[in-house]
Design a protein around this motif. Structure first.
Motif, mmCIF file in Angstrom:
data_model
loop_
_atom_site.group_PDB
_atom_site.id
_atom_site.type_symbol
_atom_site.label_atom_id
_atom_site.label_comp_id
_atom_site.label_asym_id
_atom_site.label_seq_id
_atom_site.Cartn_x
_atom_site.Cartn_y
_atom_site.Cartn_z
ATOM 1 N N PHE A 128 1.050 -1.113 0.069
ATOM 2 C CA PHE A 128 0.043 0.185 -0.079
ATOM 3 C C PHE A 128 1.014 1.240 -0.040
ATOM 4 O O PHE A 128 1.788 1.409 0.853
ATOM 5 N N ALA A 129 1.016 1.998 -0.970
ATOM 6 C CA ALA A 129 1.798 3.282 -1.212
ATOM 7 C C ALA A 129 1.014 4.412 -1.439
ATOM 8 O O ALA A 129 0.029 4.430 -2.189
ATOM 9 N N LEU A 130 1.355 5.764 -0.856
ATOM 10 C CA LEU A 130 0.682 6.832 -0.942
ATOM 11 C C LEU A 130 1.925 7.643 -1.403
ATOM 12 O O LEU A 130 3.044 7.824 -0.873
ATOM 13 N N LYS A 131 1.771 8.503 -2.391
ATOM 14 C CA LYS A 131 2.848 9.237 -3.006
ATOM 15 C C LYS A 131 2.240 10.865 -3.053
ATOM 16 O O LYS A 131 1.592 10.940 -4.356
ATOM 17 N N PRO A 132 2.352 11.383 -2.197
ATOM 18 C CA PRO A 132 1.881 13.055 -2.459
ATOM 19 C C PRO A 132 2.810 13.857 -3.083
ATOM 20 O O PRO A 132 4.313 13.836 -2.708
#
Length: 186
Positions: free
Chosen positions: A128-132
């Motif tokens: 699960f990856a978030l890239k802001p």
């Protein structure tokens, strides 16, 4: 200022959350940064991070780098899945830069995730990856990538607003999982 800190801090606050126990081993602190190992626990869960680095220079964006294990974090308590006791276990890697929550860019990756409800149902999500980030036009872009969903959120909004939307999506996903036995692991 230059110091090394080793110790345990009880009933303290970190980033707006009450922490029952904050334990440090060989944390080095100077006037604009810290580096070392950090373990946190409270009634809602436990997390331990090794190789925590953070720098807070006055003339450049702040940087936060951390990796470690997350165990039994209550997602309801932190407002991520309100109204449902779901606990997260996994491995976290964080690389962010910016000087406030509203302009951080970088990446947060959670791997080997297991989400478990008090009812004993669980689901495993390997990544699960978030890239802001910000687009060339200056609009906010948050990319979410995982085994079960990919999503791009683009626009002019505050993280507070995005967290509310993400919480709603997580709630809907949780309802979907509850009604789809093929996604559940015992």
């Amino acid at each position: 200022l230059h110091a090394e800190v080793r110790g345990k801090f009880t009933n303290t606050e970190l980033l707006g959350y009450r922490i029952d126990l904050l334990e440090t081993t060989e944390i080095e602190i100077d006037s604009a940064s810290f580096r070392g190992d950090l373990a946190m626990s409270d009634r809602q869960g436990n997390a331990s991070f090794s190789v925590v680095q953070a720098s807070f220079p006055k003339d450049r964006p702040h940087k936060i780098v951390a990796s470690g294990d997350v165990t039994s974090i209550d997602l309801d308590h932190y407002g991520i899945l309100p109204g449902d006791s779901v606990f997260l276990t996994g491995v976290a890697t964080v690389r962010l830069s910016g000087d406030s929550l509203e302009n951080y860019t970088g990446r947060v990756i959670l791997g080997q995730n297991k989400f478990k409800r008090r009812s004993q149902d669980s689901i495993t999500i390997k990544r699960f990856a978030l890239k802001p980030q910000f687009t060339e036009a200056g609009r906010r872009l948050i990319q979410l990538r995982s085994d079960i969903a990919n999503m791009d959120l683009t626009g002019d909004f505050l993280y507070k607003e995005a967290i509310a939307v993400a919480s709603r999506v997580a709630t809907e996903l949780n309802l979907y999982i509850r009604n789809n036995d093929s996604l559940l692991n015992d």
